[in-house]
Design a protein around this motif. Structure first.
Motif, PDB file in Angstrom:
ATOM      1  N   ILE A 109       0.824  -1.111   0.002  1.00 36.01           N
ATOM      2  CA  ILE A 109       0.014  -0.018   0.095  1.00 36.01           C
ATOM      3  C   ILE A 109       0.895   1.192   0.002  1.00 36.01           C
ATOM      4  O   ILE A 109       1.723   1.568   0.824  1.00 36.01           O
ATOM      5  CB  ILE A 109      -1.034   0.021   1.135  1.00 36.01           C
ATOM      6  N   SER A 110       0.609   2.219  -0.798  1.00 35.12           N
ATOM      7  CA  SER A 110       1.343   3.507  -0.827  1.00 35.12           C
ATOM      8  C   SER A 110       0.398   4.434  -1.305  1.00 35.12           C
ATOM      9  O   SER A 110      -0.893   4.298  -1.660  1.00 35.12           O
ATOM     10  CB  SER A 110       2.334   3.412  -1.815  1.00 35.12           C
ATOM     11  N   GLY A 111       0.758   5.780  -1.383  1.00 33.48           N
ATOM     12  CA  GLY A 111      -0.188   6.856  -1.841  1.00 33.48           C
ATOM     13  C   GLY A 111       0.406   7.957  -1.370  1.00 33.48           C
ATOM     14  O   GLY A 111       1.370   8.323  -0.972  1.00 33.48           O
ATOM     15  N   LYS A 112      -0.390   9.024  -1.637  1.00 29.11           N
ATOM     16  CA  LYS A 112      -0.234  10.529  -1.528  1.00 29.11           C
ATOM     17  C   LYS A 112      -1.643  10.971  -1.115  1.00 29.11           C
ATOM     18  O   LYS A 112      -2.670  10.839  -1.562  1.00 29.11           O
ATOM     19  CB  LYS A 112       0.195  11.136  -2.724  1.00 29.11           C
ATOM     20  N   ILE A 113      -1.511  11.819  -0.058  1.00 25.14           N
ATOM     21  CA  ILE A 113      -2.733  12.950   0.475  1.00 25.14           C
ATOM     22  C   ILE A 113      -2.313  14.261   0.736  1.00 25.14           C
ATOM     23  O   ILE A 113      -1.548  14.422   1.106  1.00 25.14           O
ATOM     24  CB  ILE A 113      -3.095  12.072   1.862  1.00 25.14           C
ATOM     25  N   LEU A 125      -9.606   0.189   3.721  1.00 30.35           N
ATOM     26  CA  LEU A 125      -8.698   1.203   4.129  1.00 30.35           C
ATOM     27  C   LEU A 125      -9.502   2.123   4.639  1.00 30.35           C
ATOM     28  O   LEU A 125     -10.553   2.491   4.191  1.00 30.35           O
ATOM     29  CB  LEU A 125      -7.584   1.585   3.132  1.00 30.35           C
ATOM     30  N   PHE A 126      -9.016   2.727   5.980  1.00 31.78           N
ATOM     31  CA  PHE A 126      -9.870   3.910   6.448  1.00 31.78           C
ATOM     32  C   PHE A 126      -8.892   4.943   6.858  1.00 31.78           C
ATOM     33  O   PHE A 126      -7.647   4.729   7.056  1.00 31.78           O
ATOM     34  CB  PHE A 126     -10.471   3.408   7.797  1.00 31.78           C
ATOM     35  N   VAL A 127      -9.230   6.109   6.256  1.00 23.92           N
ATOM     36  CA  VAL A 127      -8.234   7.279   6.263  1.00 23.92           C
ATOM     37  C   VAL A 127      -8.860   8.220   7.255  1.00 23.92           C
ATOM     38  O   VAL A 127     -10.272   8.642   7.056  1.00 23.92           O
ATOM     39  CB  VAL A 127      -7.924   7.975   4.861  1.00 23.92           C
ATOM     40  N   THR A 128      -8.376   8.785   8.059  1.00 19.73           N
ATOM     41  CA  THR A 128      -8.775   9.954   9.098  1.00 19.73           C
ATOM     42  C   THR A 128      -7.842  11.040   9.282  1.00 19.73           C
ATOM     43  O   THR A 128      -6.411  10.672   9.014  1.00 19.73           O
ATOM     44  CB  THR A 128      -9.159   9.355  10.372  1.00 19.73           C
ATOM     45  N   HIS A 129      -7.994  12.326   9.558  1.00 16.52           N
ATOM     46  CA  HIS A 129      -6.981  13.241   9.847  1.00 16.52           C
ATOM     47  C   HIS A 129      -7.246  14.156  10.903  1.00 16.52           C
ATOM     48  O   HIS A 129      -8.698  14.363  10.996  1.00 16.52           O
ATOM     49  CB  HIS A 129      -6.662  13.720   8.600  1.00 16.52           C
ATOM     50  N   SER A 130      -6.366  14.897  11.531  1.00 19.97           N
ATOM     51  CA  SER A 130      -6.743  15.965  12.346  1.00 19.97           C
ATOM     52  C   SER A 130      -5.947  17.099  12.242  1.00 19.97           C
ATOM     53  O   SER A 130      -5.561  18.135  12.949  1.00 19.97           O
ATOM     54  CB  SER A 130      -6.205  15.411  13.819  1.00 19.97           C
ATOM     55  N   THR A 131      -6.159  17.676  10.954  1.00 19.76           N
ATOM     56  CA  THR A 131      -5.198  18.911  10.423  1.00 19.76           C
ATOM     57  C   THR A 131      -5.953  19.999  10.738  1.00 19.76           C
ATOM     58  O   THR A 131      -5.175  21.182  10.525  1.00 19.76           O
ATOM     59  CB  THR A 131      -4.989  18.910   8.919  1.00 19.76           C
ATOM     60  N   GLY A 132      -7.269  19.986  11.321  1.00 19.73           N
ATOM     61  CA  GLY A 132      -7.972  21.163  11.638  1.00 19.73           C
ATOM     62  C   GLY A 132      -8.696  21.790  10.247  1.00 19.73           C
ATOM     63  O   GLY A 132      -9.457  22.685  10.396  1.00 19.73           O
ATOM     64  N   VAL A 133      -8.531  21.455   9.044  1.00 18.61           N
ATOM     65  CA  VAL A 133      -9.315  21.635   7.908  1.00 18.61           C
ATOM     66  C   VAL A 133      -9.462  20.616   7.084  1.00 18.61           C
ATOM     67  O   VAL A 133      -8.937  19.553   7.055  1.00 18.61           O
ATOM     68  CB  VAL A 133      -8.210  22.870   7.019  1.00 18.61           C
ATOM     69  N   ARG A 164      -0.009  17.791  13.545  1.00 25.21           N
ATOM     70  CA  ARG A 164      -1.432  16.999  13.549  1.00 25.21           C
ATOM     71  C   ARG A 164      -1.040  15.765  12.720  1.00 25.21           C
ATOM     72  O   ARG A 164       0.206  15.745  12.273  1.00 25.21           O
ATOM     73  CB  ARG A 164      -2.551  17.667  13.085  1.00 25.21           C
ATOM     74  N   SER A 165      -1.789  15.015  12.403  1.00 24.41           N
ATOM     75  CA  SER A 165      -1.546  14.072  11.547  1.00 24.41           C
ATOM     76  C   SER A 165      -2.623  13.380  10.552  1.00 24.41           C
ATOM     77  O   SER A 165      -3.864  13.632  10.683  1.00 24.41           O
ATOM     78  CB  SER A 165      -1.241  12.717  12.584  1.00 24.41           C
ATOM     79  N   ILE A 166      -2.189  12.520   9.595  1.00 23.73           N
ATOM     80  CA  ILE A 166      -3.058  11.943   8.696  1.00 23.73           C
ATOM     81  C   ILE A 166      -2.931  10.441   8.949  1.00 23.73           C
ATOM     82  O   ILE A 166      -1.711  10.086   8.954  1.00 23.73           O
ATOM     83  CB  ILE A 166      -2.859  12.272   7.107  1.00 23.73           C
ATOM     84  N   GLU A 167      -3.690   9.776   9.091  1.00 25.82           N
ATOM     85  CA  GLU A 167      -3.650   8.170   9.466  1.00 25.82           C
ATOM     86  C   GLU A 167      -4.463   7.413   8.282  1.00 25.82           C
ATOM     87  O   GLU A 167      -5.443   7.596   7.964  1.00 25.82           O
ATOM     88  CB  GLU A 167      -4.252   7.997  10.830  1.00 25.82           C
TER      89      GLU A 167
END
Length: 166
Positions: free
Chosen positions: A48-52, A137-145, A62-65
């Motif tokens: 698995i690879s990618g870009k977000i 797959l499940f993608v979540t993030h806490s970047t604030g926007v 913060r993070s992207i998971e």
């Protein structure tokens, strides 16, 4: 004497809509991908690879998971997961810890529209060495926007892996 060698069939893009995905401080709300069905091909692994890409004016530190979630029998899914590409909110952090398998996390900066790359990462390793017959797959993030609104600025690739005898 024959040699066992790895073989890599064609990679493909995973179906998951990440454009404008909202932020969640608790990292429980995010996007579930379409099902990856390994019950016919029986690949030993997927890389698995990618870009977000972050959105405009994100918060630093913060993070992207990215997480993997398996169906225990190929039909039934844990908690809110259902094997369809959709928005999901996991019931609680302890349920997330018990049903999701860690794939990747990207620490983010406060730079607008920055692209974060990850992988390749062995999905079999995330599941303890053996893939379930079906998984998402499940993608979540806490970047604030919200994440960047352009669909082409996000991509998750799945690369099947199997062994051949030469």
């Amino acid at each position: 004497m024959a040699d066992l060698k790895l073989s890599y069939p064609a990679a493909s893009d995973l179906t998951i809509t990440l454009a404008s995905l909202g932020s969640d401080t608790n990292l429980l709300t995010g996007r579930e991908s379409a099902t990856i069905d390994n019950s016919t091909n029986l690949y030993l692994d997927y890389l698995i690879s990618g870009k977000i890409t972050a959105g405009t004016s994100p918060t630093a530190a913060r993070s992207i998971e990215v997480w993997a979630v398996g169906s225990w029998d190929g039909t039934n899914w844990p908690d809110v997961f259902d094997g369809t590409e959709s928005a999901e909110t996991i019931t609680s952090a302890d349920i997330k810890a018990s049903v999701c398998r860690f794939v990747a996390a990207m620490a983010t900066a406060n730079t607008s529209d920055r692209t974060y790359h990850f992988g390749p990462i062995s999905l079999a390793a995330a599941f303890g060495g053996t893939l379930p017959p079906k998984f998402v797959l499940f993608v979540t993030h806490s970047t604030g926007v919200a994440l960047n609104s352009t669909a082409g600025n996000h991509q998750i690739r799945i690369q099947p892996v199997f062994q051949t005898i030469n």
